[in-house]
Motif scaffolding. Structure first.
Motif, PDB file in Angstrom:
ATOM      1  N   GLU A 224       0.834  -1.200   0.000  1.00  0.00           N
ATOM      2  CA  GLU A 224       0.000   0.000   0.000  1.00  0.00           C
ATOM      3  C   GLU A 224       0.870   1.252   0.000  1.00  0.00           C
ATOM      4  O   GLU A 224       1.916   1.297   0.659  1.00  0.00           O
ATOM      5  N   ILE A 225       0.404   2.261  -0.752  1.00  0.00           N
ATOM      6  CA  ILE A 225       1.040   3.577  -0.715  1.00  0.00           C
ATOM      7  C   ILE A 225      -0.064   4.615  -0.546  1.00  0.00           C
ATOM      8  O   ILE A 225      -1.230   4.351  -0.855  1.00  0.00           O
ATOM      9  N   PRO A 226       0.252   5.797  -0.030  1.00  0.00           N
ATOM     10  CA  PRO A 226      -0.775   6.833   0.109  1.00  0.00           C
ATOM     11  C   PRO A 226      -1.396   7.193  -1.242  1.00  0.00           C
ATOM     12  O   PRO A 226      -0.711   7.180  -2.273  1.00  0.00           O
ATOM     13  N   ARG A 227      -2.682   7.500  -1.215  1.00  0.00           N
ATOM     14  CA  ARG A 227      -3.354   7.876  -2.458  1.00  0.00           C
ATOM     15  C   ARG A 227      -2.659   9.053  -3.128  1.00  0.00           C
ATOM     16  O   ARG A 227      -2.534   9.085  -4.362  1.00  0.00           O
ATOM     17  N   SER A 228      -2.196  10.020  -2.351  1.00  0.00           N
ATOM     18  CA  SER A 228      -1.539  11.191  -2.929  1.00  0.00           C
ATOM     19  C   SER A 228      -0.307  10.791  -3.728  1.00  0.00           C
ATOM     20  O   SER A 228      -0.042  11.340  -4.811  1.00  0.00           O
ATOM     21  N   GLU A 229       0.462   9.829  -3.222  1.00  0.00           N
ATOM     22  CA  GLU A 229       1.652   9.369  -3.937  1.00  0.00           C
ATOM     23  C   GLU A 229       1.253   8.583  -5.188  1.00  0.00           C
ATOM     24  O   GLU A 229       1.881   8.714  -6.248  1.00  0.00           O
ATOM     25  N   PHE A 230       0.210   7.780  -5.059  1.00  0.00           N
ATOM     26  CA  PHE A 230      -0.287   7.031  -6.217  1.00  0.00           C
ATOM     27  C   PHE A 230      -0.717   7.984  -7.329  1.00  0.00           C
ATOM     28  O   PHE A 230      -0.349   7.809  -8.497  1.00  0.00           O
ATOM     29  N   LEU A 231      -1.475   9.024  -6.969  1.00  0.00           N
ATOM     30  CA  LEU A 231      -1.941   9.983  -7.964  1.00  0.00           C
ATOM     31  C   LEU A 231      -0.772  10.715  -8.610  1.00  0.00           C
ATOM     32  O   LEU A 231      -0.786  10.990  -9.814  1.00  0.00           O
ATOM     33  N   ARG A 232       0.247  11.024  -7.810  1.00  0.00           N
ATOM     34  CA  ARG A 232       1.416  11.693  -8.365  1.00  0.00           C
ATOM     35  C   ARG A 232       2.095  10.804  -9.395  1.00  0.00           C
ATOM     36  O   ARG A 232       2.455  11.270 -10.494  1.00  0.00           O
ATOM     37  N   GLN A 233       2.269   9.539  -9.051  1.00  0.00           N
ATOM     38  CA  GLN A 233       2.991   8.643  -9.953  1.00  0.00           C
ATOM     39  C   GLN A 233       2.214   8.379 -11.243  1.00  0.00           C
ATOM     40  O   GLN A 233       2.792   8.377 -12.339  1.00  0.00           O
ATOM     41  N   ILE A 234       0.906   8.142 -11.137  1.00  0.00           N
ATOM     42  CA  ILE A 234       0.172   7.869 -12.379  1.00  0.00           C
ATOM     43  C   ILE A 234       0.004   9.145 -13.203  1.00  0.00           C
ATOM     44  O   ILE A 234      -0.124   9.081 -14.434  1.00  0.00           O
ATOM     45  N   GLY A 235       0.012  10.297 -12.542  1.00  0.00           N
ATOM     46  CA  GLY A 235      -0.051  11.548 -13.278  1.00  0.00           C
ATOM     47  C   GLY A 235       1.137  11.714 -14.202  1.00  0.00           C
ATOM     48  O   GLY A 235       1.005  12.186 -15.338  1.00  0.00           O
ATOM     49  N   VAL A 236       2.306  11.316 -13.724  1.00  0.00           N
ATOM     50  CA  VAL A 236       3.517  11.362 -14.549  1.00  0.00           C
ATOM     51  C   VAL A 236       3.493  10.254 -15.595  1.00  0.00           C
ATOM     52  O   VAL A 236       3.766  10.486 -16.781  1.00  0.00           O
ATOM     53  N   ALA A 237       3.137   9.030 -15.162  1.00  0.00           N
ATOM     54  CA  ALA A 237       3.244   7.857 -16.039  1.00  0.00           C
ATOM     55  C   ALA A 237       2.321   7.938 -17.245  1.00  0.00           C
ATOM     56  O   ALA A 237       2.695   7.521 -18.354  1.00  0.00           O
ATOM     57  N   GLN A 238       1.112   8.452 -17.054  1.00  0.00           N
ATOM     58  CA  GLN A 238       0.184   8.459 -18.188  1.00  0.00           C
ATOM     59  C   GLN A 238       0.574   9.477 -19.253  1.00  0.00           C
ATOM     60  O   GLN A 238       0.092   9.412 -20.383  1.00  0.00           O
ATOM     61  N   GLY A 239       1.470  10.395 -18.903  1.00  0.00           N
ATOM     62  CA  GLY A 239       1.961  11.349 -19.882  1.00  0.00           C
ATOM     63  C   GLY A 239       3.126  10.835 -20.705  1.00  0.00           C
ATOM     64  O   GLY A 239       3.584  11.522 -21.626  1.00  0.00           O
ATOM     65  N   LEU A 240       3.607   9.632 -20.388  1.00  0.00           N
ATOM     66  CA  LEU A 240       4.727   9.032 -21.106  1.00  0.00           C
ATOM     67  C   LEU A 240       4.215   8.032 -22.135  1.00  0.00           C
ATOM     68  O   LEU A 240       3.198   7.367 -21.919  1.00  0.00           O
ATOM     69  N   ALA A 241       4.922   7.905 -23.235  1.00  0.00           N
ATOM     70  CA  ALA A 241       4.506   6.976 -24.282  1.00  0.00           C
ATOM     71  C   ALA A 241       4.623   5.547 -23.795  1.00  0.00           C
ATOM     72  O   ALA A 241       5.656   5.140 -23.251  1.00  0.00           O
ATOM     73  N   GLY A 242       3.568   4.777 -23.975  1.00  0.00           N
ATOM     74  CA  GLY A 242       3.594   3.375 -23.604  1.00  0.00           C
ATOM     75  C   GLY A 242       4.209   2.527 -24.710  1.00  0.00           C
ATOM     76  O   GLY A 242       4.247   2.931 -25.879  1.00  0.00           O
ATOM     77  N   GLY A 243       4.684   1.356 -24.348  1.00  0.00           N
ATOM     78  CA  GLY A 243       5.277   0.459 -25.340  1.00  0.00           C
ATOM     79  C   GLY A 243       4.223  -0.361 -26.051  1.00  0.00           C
ATOM     80  O   GLY A 243       3.029  -0.312 -25.722  1.00  0.00           O
ATOM     81  N   ALA A 244       4.660  -1.133 -27.035  1.00  0.00           N
ATOM     82  CA  ALA A 244       3.753  -2.008 -27.773  1.00  0.00           C
ATOM     83  C   ALA A 244       3.269  -3.136 -26.863  1.00  0.00           C
ATOM     84  O   ALA A 244       4.058  -3.729 -26.124  1.00  0.00           O
ATOM     85  N   TRP A 245       1.980  -3.429 -26.934  1.00  0.00           N
ATOM     86  CA  TRP A 245       1.409  -4.487 -26.110  1.00  0.00           C
ATOM     87  C   TRP A 245       1.558  -5.824 -26.836  1.00  0.00           C
ATOM     88  O   TRP A 245       0.712  -6.246 -27.613  1.00  0.00           O
ATOM     89  N   ARG A 246       2.682  -6.458 -26.546  1.00  0.00           N
ATOM     90  CA  ARG A 246       2.959  -7.790 -27.064  1.00  0.00           C
ATOM     91  C   ARG A 246       3.913  -8.468 -26.086  1.00  0.00           C
ATOM     92  O   ARG A 246       4.478  -7.821 -25.210  1.00  0.00           O
TER      93      ARG A 246
END
Length: 253
Positions: free
Chosen positions: A213-235
């Protein structure tokens, strides 16, 4: 008295995750009810760390729990028995394979119909199945599948926004088949620079594999950054197993 739960009309925006019910309220983590289960709303919900979870006969319920259960992919616990299972699976050639997005509908329906310990029913109701199939068709939901001798024996499905990955549900019709799919997802995430997989709820099974478990605030911070990055090919490529089975990695007892 708990704060009044917001009721969403189909075109209403989501409330802030920080306004979700707290530990002293009737349903900690509950954010809102109502709204719509379409691609636009699901993407908006996951983008702010919110997910739908409700049973047959209930309205759509949206959740943003605090703390949040996540699996940091660098901390995935590959126990000795699972390592042996993966080594055997990887060495089996064409008989055993991991596929991605080849049978999303079968996977989500298998997750829906698989009995769960301590649960009388399922939260993957028909409306949810339809909604996530639409999200899959739009490129934001994926299945990771375990196949043996041409038969689907286990798998999971997840949501992905950039490098933010949100695990949803797993099933197994053979021993360790869901764990193989999860290990494959971890390997995919390591290859493409995904730091963590959202697990939503705390379970002993997930904790045994390295989730915490991590605090919601930290989770929101991390996914806020991650979703702005290009994802790789799903294979999935067999070489991806090296992310977990490299000789220098030490198995856990």
């Amino acid at each position: 008295m708990p704060a009044q739960l917001p009721w969403l009309e189909p075109h209403d925006p989501f409330p802030s995750p920080e306004s979700a019910w707290g530990p002293n309220d009737p349903a900690p983590g509950l954010l809102a009810a109502g709204g719509a289960l379409d691609v636009k709303h699901l993407r908006a919900a996951y983008g702010q760390g919110t997910f739908p979870w409700f049973s047959e006969g209930q309205p759509i319920l949206w959740w943003a729990p605090d703390p949040r259960m996540v699996l940091p992919v660098a901390e995935f616990r590959l126990h000795r028995s699972l390592r042996k299972t993966l080594q055997k699976f990887a060495a089996a050639g064409d008989r055993c394979e991991v596929r991605v997005d080849s049978a999303f509908g079968q996977v989500i329906r298998a997750c829906s119909s698989t009995p769960r310990e301590g649960q009388a029913g399922t939260w993957i109701v028909p409306d949810m199945v339809q909604a996530y199939e639409a999200l899959h068709a739009a490129g934001s939901a994926h299945s990771v599948e375990t196949w043996v001798d041409g038969r689907l024996v286990g798998g999971l499905y997840c949501v992905a926004l950039g490098r933010a990955v949100f695990g949803e549900s797993m099933f197994a019709h053979a021993t360790d088949a869901s764990k193989i799919a999860l290990a494959a997802l971890v390997a995919i995430c390591r290859v493409h620079g995904v730091a963590l997989i959202d697990c939503q709820q705390n379970t002993r099974h997930l904790a045994s594999l390295g989730a915490r478990e991590i605090p919601r605030s930290e989770f929101l911070r991390q996914i806020g950054v991650a979703q702005g990055l290009a994802g790789g090919a799903w294979r999935f490529e067999p070489v991806y197993w090296n992310q977990l089975l490299a000789p220098h990695s030490t198995p856990l007892a």
